[in-house]
Design a protein around this motif. Structure first.
Motif, PDB file in Angstrom:
ATOM      1  N   LEU A  90      54.955  36.933  33.178  1.00 24.42           N
ATOM      2  CA  LEU A  90      54.997  35.517  33.549  1.00 24.42           C
ATOM      3  C   LEU A  90      53.834  35.121  34.451  1.00 24.42           C
ATOM      4  O   LEU A  90      53.789  34.001  34.955  1.00 24.42           O
ATOM      5  N   GLY A  91      52.899  36.030  34.668  1.00 27.39           N
ATOM      6  CA  GLY A  91      51.713  35.711  35.453  1.00 27.39           C
ATOM      7  C   GLY A  91      51.813  36.010  36.933  1.00 27.39           C
ATOM      8  O   GLY A  91      50.966  35.578  37.710  1.00 27.39           O
ATOM      9  N   TRP A  92      52.832  36.750  37.355  1.00 24.75           N
ATOM     10  CA  TRP A  92      52.972  37.104  38.762  1.00 24.75           C
ATOM     11  C   TRP A  92      52.211  38.399  39.045  1.00 24.75           C
ATOM     12  O   TRP A  92      52.197  39.308  38.221  1.00 24.75           O
ATOM     13  N   LYS A  93      51.607  38.488  40.212  1.00 23.15           N
ATOM     14  CA  LYS A  93      51.009  39.734  40.692  1.00 23.15           C
ATOM     15  C   LYS A  93      52.042  40.375  41.606  1.00 23.15           C
ATOM     16  O   LYS A  93      52.510  39.743  42.559  1.00 23.15           O
ATOM     17  N   VAL A  94      52.413  41.619  41.306  1.00 25.80           N
ATOM     18  CA  VAL A  94      53.458  42.298  42.066  1.00 25.80           C
ATOM     19  C   VAL A  94      52.836  43.374  42.950  1.00 25.80           C
ATOM     20  O   VAL A  94      52.145  44.268  42.453  1.00 25.80           O
ATOM     21  N   LEU A  95      53.076  43.268  44.248  1.00 22.36           N
ATOM     22  CA  LEU A  95      52.649  44.295  45.196  1.00 22.36           C
ATOM     23  C   LEU A  95      53.866  45.125  45.564  1.00 22.36           C
ATOM     24  O   LEU A  95      54.843  44.582  46.093  1.00 22.36           O
ATOM     25  N   VAL A 118      44.271  36.101  49.058  1.00 20.64           N
ATOM     26  CA  VAL A 118      42.904  35.595  48.951  1.00 20.64           C
ATOM     27  C   VAL A 118      42.387  35.804  47.528  1.00 20.64           C
ATOM     28  O   VAL A 118      41.794  34.901  46.933  1.00 20.64           O
ATOM     29  N   ASP A 119      42.621  36.992  46.957  1.00 18.23           N
ATOM     30  CA  ASP A 119      42.172  37.280  45.586  1.00 18.23           C
ATOM     31  C   ASP A 119      42.783  36.300  44.588  1.00 18.23           C
ATOM     32  O   ASP A 119      42.084  35.780  43.716  1.00 18.23           O
ATOM     33  N   ARG A 120      44.079  36.051  44.725  1.00 18.66           N
ATOM     34  CA  ARG A 120      44.741  35.140  43.785  1.00 18.66           C
ATOM     35  C   ARG A 120      44.257  33.705  43.975  1.00 18.66           C
ATOM     36  O   ARG A 120      44.060  32.980  42.993  1.00 18.66           O
ATOM     37  N   ALA A 121      44.061  33.285  45.202  1.00 20.96           N
ATOM     38  CA  ALA A 121      43.552  31.934  45.448  1.00 20.96           C
ATOM     39  C   ALA A 121      42.158  31.789  44.842  1.00 20.96           C
ATOM     40  O   ALA A 121      41.830  30.751  44.253  1.00 20.96           O
ATOM     41  N   GLU A 123      40.989  33.532  42.255  1.00 24.59           N
ATOM     42  CA  GLU A 123      41.176  33.485  40.804  1.00 24.59           C
ATOM     43  C   GLU A 123      41.540  32.076  40.361  1.00 24.59           C
ATOM     44  O   GLU A 123      41.030  31.585  39.355  1.00 24.59           O
ATOM     45  N   ARG A 124      42.398  31.426  41.125  1.00 22.97           N
ATOM     46  CA  ARG A 124      42.815  30.063  40.774  1.00 22.97           C
ATOM     47  C   ARG A 124      41.636  29.098  40.855  1.00 22.97           C
ATOM     48  O   ARG A 124      41.438  28.282  39.971  1.00 22.97           O
ATOM     49  N   SER A 125      40.828  29.225  41.902  1.00 25.24           N
ATOM     50  CA  SER A 125      39.695  28.306  42.046  1.00 25.24           C
ATOM     51  C   SER A 125      38.639  28.548  40.967  1.00 25.24           C
ATOM     52  O   SER A 125      37.925  27.640  40.587  1.00 25.24           O
ATOM     53  N   ASN A 126      38.565  29.788  40.453  1.00 23.20           N
ATOM     54  CA  ASN A 126      37.628  30.117  39.372  1.00 23.20           C
ATOM     55  C   ASN A 126      38.217  29.844  37.991  1.00 23.20           C
ATOM     56  O   ASN A 126      37.541  30.042  36.984  1.00 23.20           O
ATOM     57  N   GLY A 127      39.486  29.470  37.966  1.00 23.68           N
ATOM     58  CA  GLY A 127      40.147  29.236  36.685  1.00 23.68           C
ATOM     59  C   GLY A 127      40.498  30.501  35.940  1.00 23.68           C
ATOM     60  O   GLY A 127      40.747  30.478  34.747  1.00 23.68           O
ATOM     61  N   THR A 128      40.531  31.635  36.645  1.00 21.84           N
ATOM     62  CA  THR A 128      40.850  32.903  35.986  1.00 21.84           C
ATOM     63  C   THR A 128      42.212  33.446  36.386  1.00 21.84           C
ATOM     64  O   THR A 128      42.532  34.574  36.096  1.00 21.84           O
ATOM     65  N   ASN A 129      43.008  32.636  37.066  1.00 21.21           N
ATOM     66  CA  ASN A 129      44.317  33.083  37.511  1.00 21.21           C
ATOM     67  C   ASN A 129      45.273  33.128  36.328  1.00 21.21           C
ATOM     68  O   ASN A 129      45.506  32.113  35.679  1.00 21.21           O
ATOM     69  N   PRO A 130      45.847  34.297  36.031  1.00 14.20           N
ATOM     70  CA  PRO A 130      46.804  34.381  34.923  1.00 14.20           C
ATOM     71  C   PRO A 130      47.989  33.435  35.090  1.00 14.20           C
ATOM     72  O   PRO A 130      48.603  33.041  34.119  1.00 14.20           O
ATOM     73  N   ALA A 131      48.289  33.045  36.316  1.00 15.13           N
ATOM     74  CA  ALA A 131      49.414  32.137  36.549  1.00 15.13           C
ATOM     75  C   ALA A 131      49.140  30.753  36.000  1.00 15.13           C
ATOM     76  O   ALA A 131      50.050  29.966  35.786  1.00 15.13           O
ATOM     77  N   ASP A 132      47.858  30.434  35.747  1.00 21.13           N
ATOM     78  CA  ASP A 132      47.518  29.129  35.195  1.00 21.13           C
ATOM     79  C   ASP A 132      47.736  29.056  33.681  1.00 21.13           C
ATOM     80  O   ASP A 132      47.796  27.980  33.116  1.00 21.13           O
ATOM     81  N   ALA A 133      47.825  30.212  33.044  1.00 19.83           N
ATOM     82  CA  ALA A 133      48.043  30.248  31.596  1.00 19.83           C
ATOM     83  C   ALA A 133      49.512  29.998  31.311  1.00 19.83           C
ATOM     84  O   ALA A 133      50.373  30.283  32.127  1.00 19.83           O
TER      85      ALA A 133
END
Length: 140
Positions: A90-95, A118-121, A123-133
């Motif tokens: 579902l696009g979540w990063k699990v730690l 920070v990494d996920r933010a 990714e979102r600003s670059n449009g590469t965040n899997p959560a945006d798909a």
């Protein structure tokens, strides 16, 4: 599959009640982490015991889709694997953070969580965040 789970978040009266119960029985280690990540202390806002489909995440930053799981000495790896697979689909990063790490060096653990946010933010600003798909439906 329950239609409420398509975006991964499920907030029915049943899950809300279970989440409330889980929040009231947090381990001491989970409480230590919560005290350090709650509010505006990190680049993302976290909530406790968030229902994601049929599972509950110890802590989740909904906006950037980061889940933090504190693994105590007694946990089921096959269950954890299924939960992680579901959330990742579902696009979540699990730690996954062992409780012993929290007990040994809480500052280091908070640093890991900060870096993941920070990494996920980024990714979102670059449009590469899997959560945006659009989320994929989990496989049974």
């Amino acid at each position: 599959m329950n239609a409420e789970w398509v975006d991964g978040l499920d907030s029915t009266p049943r899950t809300t009640k279970k989440a409330r119960t889980l929040r009231n029985v947090m381990s001491q280690t989970e409480r230590k982490v919560w005290q350090r990540i709650r509010g505006n202390q990190l680049p993302a806002s976290f909530a406790r015991q968030v229902s994601i489909g049929p599972f509950f995440a110890d802590f989740a930053a909904r906006r950037i889709r980061v889940v933090v799981e504190i693994d105590g000495p007694f946990h089921e790896s096959s269950y954890d694997d299924r939960r992680d697979e579901y959330m990742c689909a579902l696009g979540w990063k699990v730690l996954r953070i062992p409780a012993v790490e929290v007990d040994e060096d809480l500052d280091r653990v908070v640093g890991w969580i900060f870096e993941a946010c920070v990494d996920r933010a980024e990714e979102r600003s670059n449009g590469t965040n899997p959560a945006d798909a659009p989320p994929e439906a989990p496989r049974d």
